[in-house]
Design a protein around this motif. Structure first.
Motif, PDB file in Angstrom:
ATOM      1  N   ILE A   3       0.841  -0.932   0.042  1.00  0.00           N
ATOM      2  CA  ILE A   3      -0.056   0.008   0.105  1.00  0.00           C
ATOM      3  C   ILE A   3       0.864   1.275   0.082  1.00  0.00           C
ATOM      4  CG2 ILE A   3      -1.673   1.308   1.396  1.00  0.00           C
ATOM      5  CD1 ILE A   3      -2.847  -1.119  -0.021  1.00  0.00           C
ATOM      6  N   SER A   4       2.097   1.255   0.673  1.00  0.00           N
ATOM      7  CA  SER A   4       2.900   2.473   0.867  1.00  0.00           C
ATOM      8  C   SER A   4       4.376   1.716   0.399  1.00  0.00           C
ATOM      9  CB  SER A   4       2.831   2.962   2.316  1.00  0.00           C
ATOM     10  OG  SER A   4       1.508   3.359   2.554  1.00  0.00           O
ATOM     11  N   SER A   5       4.927   2.671  -0.215  1.00  0.00           N
ATOM     12  CA  SER A   5       6.465   2.428  -0.558  1.00  0.00           C
ATOM     13  C   SER A   5       7.555   3.176   0.526  1.00  0.00           C
ATOM     14  CB  SER A   5       6.679   3.027  -1.885  1.00  0.00           C
ATOM     15  OG  SER A   5       6.607   4.409  -1.913  1.00  0.00           O
ATOM     16  N   THR A   6       6.817   4.177   1.299  1.00  0.00           N
ATOM     17  CA  THR A   6       7.579   4.679   2.550  1.00  0.00           C
ATOM     18  C   THR A   6       7.037   4.439   3.818  1.00  0.00           C
ATOM     19  OG1 THR A   6       6.534   6.853   2.084  1.00  0.00           O
ATOM     20  CG2 THR A   6       8.774   6.520   0.699  1.00  0.00           C
ATOM     21  N   ASP A   7       7.795   4.720   4.767  1.00  0.00           N
ATOM     22  CA  ASP A   7       7.345   4.511   6.082  1.00  0.00           C
ATOM     23  C   ASP A   7       6.330   5.495   6.438  1.00  0.00           C
ATOM     24  OD1 ASP A   7       9.279   2.621   6.221  1.00  0.00           O
ATOM     25  OD2 ASP A   7      10.267   3.421   8.036  1.00  0.00           O
ATOM     26  N   PRO A   8       5.120   5.124   6.808  1.00  0.00           N
ATOM     27  CA  PRO A   8       3.994   5.948   7.463  1.00  0.00           C
ATOM     28  C   PRO A   8       4.535   6.771   8.537  1.00  0.00           C
ATOM     29  CG  PRO A   8       3.358   3.787   7.964  1.00  0.00           C
ATOM     30  CD  PRO A   8       4.755   3.756   7.102  1.00  0.00           C
ATOM     31  N   VAL A   9       3.875   8.009   8.861  1.00  0.00           N
ATOM     32  CA  VAL A   9       4.399   8.563  10.181  1.00  0.00           C
ATOM     33  C   VAL A   9       3.996   8.073  11.503  1.00  0.00           C
ATOM     34  CG1 VAL A   9       3.999  10.983  11.263  1.00  0.00           C
ATOM     35  CG2 VAL A   9       4.058  10.929   8.981  1.00  0.00           C
ATOM     36  N   SER A  10       3.052   7.496  11.314  1.00  0.00           N
ATOM     37  CA  SER A  10       2.522   6.639  12.535  1.00  0.00           C
ATOM     38  C   SER A  10       2.129   5.137  12.250  1.00  0.00           C
ATOM     39  CB  SER A  10       1.524   7.321  13.183  1.00  0.00           C
ATOM     40  OG  SER A  10       1.947   8.768  13.763  1.00  0.00           O
ATOM     41  N   LEU A  11       2.227   4.383  13.066  1.00  0.00           N
ATOM     42  CA  LEU A  11       1.439   3.116  12.945  1.00  0.00           C
ATOM     43  C   LEU A  11       0.832   2.830  13.864  1.00  0.00           C
ATOM     44  CD1 LEU A  11       4.525   0.939  11.206  1.00  0.00           C
ATOM     45  CD2 LEU A  11       2.359   1.541  10.203  1.00  0.00           C
ATOM     46  N   TYR A  12      -0.219   2.009  13.951  1.00  0.00           N
ATOM     47  CA  TYR A  12      -1.268   1.792  14.937  1.00  0.00           C
ATOM     48  C   TYR A  12      -1.484   0.146  15.337  1.00  0.00           C
ATOM     49  CZ  TYR A  12      -2.334   6.656  13.737  1.00  0.00           C
ATOM     50  OH  TYR A  12      -2.241   7.834  13.350  1.00  0.00           O
ATOM     51  N   LYS A  13      -1.899  -0.162  16.693  1.00  0.00           N
ATOM     52  CA  LYS A  13      -2.041  -1.383  16.818  1.00  0.00           C
ATOM     53  C   LYS A  13      -3.526  -1.437  17.616  1.00  0.00           C
ATOM     54  CE  LYS A  13      -1.169  -5.721  17.860  1.00  0.00           C
ATOM     55  NZ  LYS A  13      -1.178  -7.055  16.757  1.00  0.00           N
ATOM     56  N   PHE A  14      -4.474  -2.384  17.073  1.00  0.00           N
ATOM     57  CA  PHE A  14      -5.754  -2.229  17.578  1.00  0.00           C
ATOM     58  C   PHE A  14      -5.817  -3.455  18.678  1.00  0.00           C
ATOM     59  CE2 PHE A  14      -6.945  -0.269  13.762  1.00  0.00           C
ATOM     60  CZ  PHE A  14      -8.141   0.362  13.864  1.00  0.00           C
ATOM     61  N   VAL A  15      -6.272  -3.105  19.908  1.00  0.00           N
ATOM     62  CA  VAL A  15      -6.391  -4.082  21.019  1.00  0.00           C
ATOM     63  C   VAL A  15      -7.783  -3.955  21.620  1.00  0.00           C
ATOM     64  CG1 VAL A  15      -3.938  -3.976  21.489  1.00  0.00           C
ATOM     65  CG2 VAL A  15      -5.341  -2.328  22.629  1.00  0.00           C
ATOM     66  N   SER A  16      -8.193  -4.899  22.343  1.00  0.00           N
ATOM     67  CA  SER A  16      -9.491  -5.098  23.053  1.00  0.00           C
ATOM     68  C   SER A  16      -9.527  -4.762  24.373  1.00  0.00           C
ATOM     69  CB  SER A  16     -10.103  -6.372  22.641  1.00  0.00           C
ATOM     70  OG  SER A  16      -9.293  -7.535  23.534  1.00  0.00           O
ATOM     71  N   SER A  17      -8.387  -4.789  25.137  1.00  0.00           N
ATOM     72  CA  SER A  17      -8.648  -4.758  26.681  1.00  0.00           C
ATOM     73  C   SER A  17      -7.584  -3.677  27.054  1.00  0.00           C
ATOM     74  CB  SER A  17      -8.143  -6.113  27.382  1.00  0.00           C
ATOM     75  OG  SER A  17      -6.700  -6.268  27.020  1.00  0.00           O
ATOM     76  N   PRO A  18      -7.781  -2.944  28.387  1.00  0.00           N
ATOM     77  CA  PRO A  18      -6.816  -2.096  29.014  1.00  0.00           C
ATOM     78  C   PRO A  18      -5.618  -2.764  29.335  1.00  0.00           C
ATOM     79  CG  PRO A  18      -9.252  -1.854  29.903  1.00  0.00           C
ATOM     80  CD  PRO A  18      -9.100  -2.991  29.049  1.00  0.00           C
ATOM     81  N   ALA A  19      -5.646  -4.019  29.571  1.00  0.00           N
ATOM     82  CA  ALA A  19      -4.202  -4.867  29.977  1.00  0.00           C
ATOM     83  C   ALA A  19      -3.371  -4.952  28.777  1.00  0.00           C
ATOM     84  CB  ALA A  19      -4.533  -6.182  30.275  1.00  0.00           C
ATOM     85  N   ALA A  20      -4.005  -4.937  27.605  1.00  0.00           N
ATOM     86  CA  ALA A  20      -3.025  -5.042  26.582  1.00  0.00           C
ATOM     87  C   ALA A  20      -2.438  -3.483  26.317  1.00  0.00           C
ATOM     88  CB  ALA A  20      -3.904  -5.290  25.134  1.00  0.00           C
ATOM     89  N   VAL A  21      -3.358  -2.568  26.504  1.00  0.00           N
ATOM     90  CA  VAL A  21      -2.713  -1.059  26.370  1.00  0.00           C
ATOM     91  C   VAL A  21      -1.653  -1.030  27.193  1.00  0.00           C
ATOM     92  CG1 VAL A  21      -3.476   1.195  26.531  1.00  0.00           C
ATOM     93  CG2 VAL A  21      -5.245  -0.296  25.527  1.00  0.00           C
ATOM     94  N   THR A  22      -1.747  -1.254  28.488  1.00  0.00           N
ATOM     95  CA  THR A  22      -0.606  -0.780  29.417  1.00  0.00           C
ATOM     96  C   THR A  22       0.631  -1.522  29.337  1.00  0.00           C
ATOM     97  OG1 THR A  22      -1.796  -2.582  31.032  1.00  0.00           O
ATOM     98  CG2 THR A  22      -2.440  -0.457  31.299  1.00  0.00           C
TER      99      THR A  22
END
Length: 287
Positions: A3-22
């Motif tokens: 989709i992209s040939s260069t690094d995006p500025v930011s990357l994201y991770k979807f998670v379902s729980s607060p424990a995964a966030v911490t």
């Protein structure tokens, strides 16, 4: 193509729980074995016999190109790291030596042996790695539904991950790379430059995810039971986007567990589009 040939500025991770966030906010990244990824096609065979035999014949006829010989060095490194017992011959010292070897060695005449050995090697390599899946976009409704518990979950934003995952001598491991979306799996052939097909190729049905990946040897992770973690500087985590179905009190409880440098924002669904907005803390005594 990616989709992209260069690094995006930011990357994201979807998670379902607060424990995964911490955990992520503390710099602890979970790497999942390929067999545990959510896409069932990840476990489809990545060895296509005809393509393998055709590529072997072509290289024996024309020799390795400069780029192929460079990837032969990467292949040597990945075999040493993940499947050392499957390396039949040491890496030739030059492209000329490699071409002479592949044309003269009797083992390359035994097609059945080559097919069995190659397929076994591919399985060993893929079974020895874990994958960190990220995305260029935080606004995908299917991803909010599937990976963030119907917007009761969160998205973790990362910046500057290239500094953590610039790649190594294998050419494929510990490298931040965009996934290529294809209509049919190409698989790895005898052409060593096809190595990335083992890790960074998905069927086109998944193209909406705009995925980037890091692939890591599980032996480089800290593992307990079935959990495989790899630690990075937590300052690469810069924002937590809370789903629009997360309760206000849960957001505040999560905020209390996060380092001060991490922004806490909220996702908003308006006219079919997902945007983020600031969520001021309910208390201003955060140090």
């Amino acid at each position: 193509m990616p989709i992209s040939s260069t690094d995006p500025v930011s990357l994201y991770k979807f998670v379902s729980s607060p424990a995964a966030v911490t955990n992520l906010a503390a710099g602890r990244l979970k790497f999942s074995p390929i067999a545990e990824l959510n896409d069932p096609s990840e476990m489809l065979p990545t060895f296509r016999e005809r393509a393998f035999l055709d590529s072997l014949e072509a290289i024996r006829k024309t020799g390795f190109s400069e780029d192929q010989f460079r990837w032969l060095g990467h292949q040597n490194a990945i075999l040493q790291k993940l499947a050392p017992n499957m390396q039949a011959v040491p890496l030739p010292s030059s492209r000329q030596a490699a071409n002479e070897l592949i044309r003269a060695a009797a083992v390359y005449e035994n097609a059945e042996y080559m097919k069995r050995t190659f397929a076994r090697t591919v399985d060993l390599i893929r079974g020895s790695v874990g994958v960190l899946c990220l995305t260029e976009r935080y606004g995908s409704l299917p991803m909010w539904a599937h990976y963030a518990n119907m917007a009761k979950g969160f998205v973790v934003r990362f910046d500057g991950l290239r500094g953590c995952f610039a790649g190594d001598e294998t050419g494929s491991l510990k490298a931040l790379k965009a996934v290529r979306y294809v209509d049919q799996f190409e698989g790895m052939t005898y052409d060593p430059s096809s190595q990335d097909n083992l890790f960074f190729s998905k069927l086109s049905d998944w193209a909406y995810e705009r995925e980037w990946r890091v692939v890591l040897a599980l032996s480089d992770c800290t593992s307990s039971d079935t959990l495989h973690l790899y630690e990075i500087d937590p300052h690469h985590v810069t924002e937590i986007i809370c789903g629009w179905n997360v309760a206000a009190e849960d957001i505040e409880a999560l905020r209390a567990d996060l380092p001060p440098h991490i922004a806490v924002t909220g996702a908003r669904l308006e006219e079919g589009q997902v945007t983020s907005h600031a969520i001021p803390p309910q208390h201003s005594d955060r140090s």
